[in-house]
Design a protein around this motif. Sequence first.
Motif, PDB file in Angstrom:
ATOM      1  N   GLN A  52     -20.026 -37.521 -33.854  1.00 10.42           N
ATOM      2  CA  GLN A  52     -19.967 -36.375 -34.765  1.00 10.42           C
ATOM      3  C   GLN A  52     -21.317 -35.680 -34.878  1.00 10.42           C
ATOM      4  N   SER A  56     -21.968 -32.026 -33.449  1.00  5.42           N
ATOM      5  CA  SER A  56     -22.284 -30.993 -34.440  1.00  5.42           C
ATOM      6  C   SER A  56     -23.459 -30.124 -34.009  1.00  5.42           C
ATOM      7  N   ILE A 123     -18.800 -33.186 -39.498  1.00  3.45           N
ATOM      8  CA  ILE A 123     -19.334 -32.207 -38.544  1.00  3.45           C
ATOM      9  C   ILE A 123     -19.892 -30.974 -39.248  1.00  3.45           C
ATOM     10  N   SER A 127     -23.790 -30.052 -38.992  1.00  2.23           N
ATOM     11  CA  SER A 127     -24.080 -28.722 -38.453  1.00  2.23           C
ATOM     12  C   SER A 127     -24.950 -27.924 -39.423  1.00  2.23           C
TER      13      SER A 127
END
Length: 203
Positions: A52, A56, A123, A127
């Motif tokens: 993840q 991301s 995510i 991010s």
Amino acid sequence: MISIFVFGFVFSFLGYTPPSVLNMTALKIKLKEDKREFNKFIIGVLLVVFLQAYLSIYLTNYLSNNPIFLELLNKTGIIVLFFLSFYFFKKNKKEKQEQEVKQNIKNSLLTGITLSILNMFAIPFFSGIVLLLATYNLMSFDTISVLFFVVGSVFGTFFILNLYGKYAFVIQQKTGNLTNNINLILCFITAGFGLFTLLKFVI
């Protein structure tokens, strides 16, 4: 490079510190299962967190430039969260009806992987952190920087889940009946997150 590792560690640690499906399940496994099952659960979680965090970073630009995709992801997350809330509610009711029967988690590794995959906030969370760091030129997107951030994130998650496990019995003593109703707590947590996400589209 060390600073990037520290950023990954700190933000991941803080992100997974509040009560959530993952750390409350870790607490439950520690209380009801043996150390081996607890470690298997953590390994399952960390495998997914690694992917993840890594994914991301490469989705950051795409997500920021494609709000429609991000909106679709959030809407999907709402459905998953409400489904999980219903699942934990039913599981809590079932365990109350079968209190004399020891409830074992059959596959802790698979449970860790599954719950971590269903963590729809991971995510977008990573991010957002990556975008924040990049905005202030605190992170670049070369291979080494990405690797240091991802490894730091994995270690941060590992550390906080182990703290939940290490102090599981202390938490149980302090919270009393709360830890005996973990499935109900998980039900409220997932429903709360689902409602919060839904309200973002309504308001």
